[in-house]
Design a protein around this motif. Sequence first.
Motif, mmCIF file in Angstrom:
data_model
loop_
_atom_site.group_PDB
_atom_site.id
_atom_site.type_symbol
_atom_site.label_atom_id
_atom_site.label_comp_id
_atom_site.label_asym_id
_atom_site.label_seq_id
_atom_site.Cartn_x
_atom_site.Cartn_y
_atom_site.Cartn_z
ATOM 1 N N GLN A 253 15.127 5.810 7.814
ATOM 2 C CA GLN A 253 15.462 4.456 8.267
ATOM 3 C C GLN A 253 14.446 3.917 9.274
ATOM 4 N N LYS A 254 13.608 4.804 9.815
ATOM 5 C CA LYS A 254 12.598 4.370 10.778
ATOM 6 C C LYS A 254 11.226 4.171 10.140
ATOM 7 N N LEU A 255 11.167 4.253 8.805
ATOM 8 C CA LEU A 255 9.874 4.130 8.132
ATOM 9 C C LEU A 255 9.203 2.793 8.424
ATOM 10 N N CYS A 256 9.972 1.718 8.409
ATOM 11 C CA CYS A 256 9.380 0.399 8.674
ATOM 12 C C CYS A 256 8.778 0.351 10.080
ATOM 13 N N LEU A 257 9.479 0.935 11.048
ATOM 14 C CA LEU A 257 8.960 0.987 12.416
ATOM 15 C C LEU A 257 7.637 1.731 12.458
ATOM 16 N N TYR A 258 7.567 2.897 11.791
ATOM 17 C CA TYR A 258 6.329 3.683 11.800
ATOM 18 C C TYR A 258 5.189 2.922 11.128
ATOM 19 N N MET A 259 5.492 2.229 10.042
ATOM 20 C CA MET A 259 4.447 1.459 9.355
ATOM 21 C C MET A 259 3.922 0.335 10.241
ATOM 22 N N CYS A 260 4.828 -0.309 10.967
ATOM 23 C CA CYS A 260 4.378 -1.354 11.903
ATOM 24 C C CYS A 260 3.557 -0.753 13.033
ATOM 25 N N LYS A 261 3.931 0.445 13.482
ATOM 26 C CA LYS A 261 3.181 1.100 14.558
ATOM 27 C C LYS A 261 1.734 1.381 14.145
ATOM 28 N N CYS A 262 1.534 1.645 12.847
ATOM 29 C CA CYS A 262 0.160 1.916 12.401
ATOM 30 C C CYS A 262 -0.484 0.682 11.767
ATOM 31 N N GLY A 263 0.172 -0.478 11.878
ATOM 32 C CA GLY A 263 -0.438 -1.735 11.464
ATOM 33 C C GLY A 263 -0.376 -2.033 9.985
ATOM 34 N N ASP A 264 0.441 -1.305 9.220
ATOM 35 C CA ASP A 264 0.552 -1.541 7.784
ATOM 36 C C ASP A 264 1.765 -2.446 7.530
ATOM 37 N N TYR A 265 1.611 -3.728 7.790
ATOM 38 C CA TYR A 265 2.742 -4.658 7.723
ATOM 39 C C TYR A 265 3.156 -4.967 6.287
ATOM 40 N N SER A 266 2.222 -4.931 5.362
ATOM 41 C CA SER A 266 2.563 -5.191 3.972
ATOM 42 C C SER A 266 3.508 -4.112 3.438
ATOM 43 N N SER A 267 3.179 -2.843 3.693
ATOM 44 C CA SER A 267 4.056 -1.748 3.264
ATOM 45 C C SER A 267 5.374 -1.781 4.017
ATOM 46 N N ALA A 268 5.321 -2.190 5.280
ATOM 47 C CA ALA A 268 6.549 -2.271 6.075
ATOM 48 C C ALA A 268 7.506 -3.290 5.480
ATOM 49 N N ALA A 269 6.976 -4.450 5.059
ATOM 50 C CA ALA A 269 7.829 -5.479 4.448
ATOM 51 C C ALA A 269 8.405 -4.982 3.125
ATOM 52 N N ASN A 270 7.596 -4.271 2.342
ATOM 53 C CA ASN A 270 8.077 -3.740 1.061
ATOM 54 C C ASN A 270 9.173 -2.701 1.260
ATOM 55 N N SER A 271 9.090 -1.949 2.373
ATOM 56 C CA SER A 271 10.089 -0.899 2.618
ATOM 57 C C SER A 271 11.481 -1.476 2.851
#
Length: 730
Positions: free
Chosen positions: A412-430
């Motif tokens: 459930q924290k995957l989106c947070l981790y993706m935002c932390k590393c700057g991958d916003y496109s993958s974060a939105a898809n998650s």
Amino acid sequence: MRSGGEGPCGENTSQEAAIPEESVIIISDDEADVSLGLGNSVLLIEDPNEDSILQEKKTLEVVDEELAITFSRRANVMPHARYDCSTHAFNRMEQETQVPVEKNASFCDECYCYLCDKPASECSYWSTIGSCHCNAHNKSKFWKDQRDNALVGVLTIFNLDLTEIDTEMKEGGNKLQLFLLALLPVYHKYLAGTLMTRESMHGCVCACHKEKVANAKCNPCSMNHVPVKFHSYADVHKMVTDYLNQVDEESPKAAAVMLLGTAKQLVFHKAIPNPFTSKDSVANIKASSVVLMTRIVSTLQRLLVLKDYPKTLFDKFVIFFQSLPLPPHFYGFTSSMNVIRWDNCLLTSVLNGQNVTGIRTNKGKKEFLWEALPVVQSRVKRLEDEKSYRQLVRYLNAVRCSEYAGLNSLKQKLCLYMCKCGDYSSAANSLLTTKGLQGSISKFFTPALLELHLAMLRTRSCPPGNKLELSDVWVPQEGLPLKKGVLLRTALRVLYCNNNLFQETKFWSVLVRIWCMSETLSKEGRLLPLCLFEPDKILQQTVMGMSCTILDELQRQTNVHLPEPFHKSYYSTAELILLVQAVVRYMMATNPPLRGMLELVAGFGLNHWALSLLIEGISPMRELLFQFVSSVNKDLYEDEPRILGLFKSRGPNYVSHLVPVFFLHPNEGVRSIGFHLIDVVLRNITGLSWSGAVGNSLKMKVLPFTHMYMISSIEHQKLMTSIGRLTARS
């Protein structure tokens, strides 16, 4: 020692030459194997202060043609092991513990016991039958093992080298030994059992008891009241639990030693059947010991992942546990210590992005990255602490775990981790699809979690920690921003795909609040409100006309094309208009009565034109408008402190623009909201120093237009009175 011949000046070197004052140690060629410290404990040196100078020998003794002894002196004998004694001969035997061998029991004043590391005169087992420490020496495996046992104690069970045993290990071993000694009598008490009756655990309900007439022939009575031996494991459970609580405070090596030693002890505890079942679950050895072993194993798994044990020590800990003969009720722990090291080939390939599936073929067999939940949790924690968020995302996408719910919680924290590393496109898809989950992480969302994720994606920032919590201060993150329209499409799709979210007003309030928030942070890292200029009627009508088609498409798919207005410089305004239309459709689709409308109203912030657009959209539907009015007034009545706090935080400008939205509406019910808001200000007028400014604003923005909205004379008089009370404060 020096050889004969001429000195450097041609002088003959002889017995009469000057004798140096330094001490001399005589080393024989034949004794080279026992000199120079090669396994012996003898060191012969001179004490310069002793009176043995009179015993000096100044003779010339020719040993061979090249070597002559010109000087010798009797040396002092330092403390040494008995087998190295030069005074008393020692006879070596592999293993003799019954009687002293020949003269091995004799010793000089400097002889030490090889096992005890004490002077021979102080050794309690020097010539004791069955021990005979006087026979001990360093060439025997038996005696060396005995010495190792004496030096490291209980640590011998781990098959450790002496070089691997440091202060931490010794401390852990000592505490383990003390615990095992203390546990022994408690365990023996369990084995011995205690006389108890079944009635002490379960009340007797036989007929003779109900009639209060004793019956000697009553079988239930004889079974319930006859004392029998009951074996309760409760005391052992409590003692081990208290010990494990102490282990949590120990250093990593000491903790591992103490846990493994306790696990071995539990394995050998004997399960004795009881004549009846106790209400206390810890009284049963099988159930109780499984609870204890679960805690031990999970703690060991975390230690092996979080702490950097040397490879040899890591392997020995794992091998030790795997070698334990687990009883049947412990079979669930058979593979529990198969914890791979961080340098494992499959794990490193996943972390480095070379393997995205967590599967590899090894010698024709498929190998999966499958780990126990405590191991996964520990790896996640360590990667979080190291801020290795990209590796963390790869790991969670690839790892498998038998405890599906626990792994889902971590994902459930995957989106947070993706935002932390700057991958916003993958974060939105998650938010729509998450690998390894049936659906996406959004199905677990609360309103606060939805707001957190959308705020991260909109502002390209994150809370400072690793928790899924809204924060007062945010930290900007590097990375490419989302393309225009992607976030709105994603957010609406999230609500359309989850009926539980779609039916809740709070989630729609979050969407409104996010799109009335600035995409940039303040200098202090705080979220800022966004105030959009009211668009002209043509743009409003254009976007509203497109909205129905766009929303219909979003209910079927995610990748919906947004027309031109959503790609212009005023795209934020167009998105807010589309969102208003989505809220109107939600209100039309939801089952009455509407709830939480005041929160929705507050979500528009300074964008009062958008709130007017919403009210205008539902105005033709009288029943829906009535429900909206009723909900807002109900919330104002029940939660006045909340709206008052909102007024105080946003100030007079917000109130001065909010109230006219309701007053300048032809529906009397909508105008009642405006009166209710003014009443809140009037009831708290002493704490609102700017209430006069609100009165003056209403005088200019509302009074001149009252005739246009069919305000009754009663309403007009009430409005005049309220404005008069407000302006009196200016």
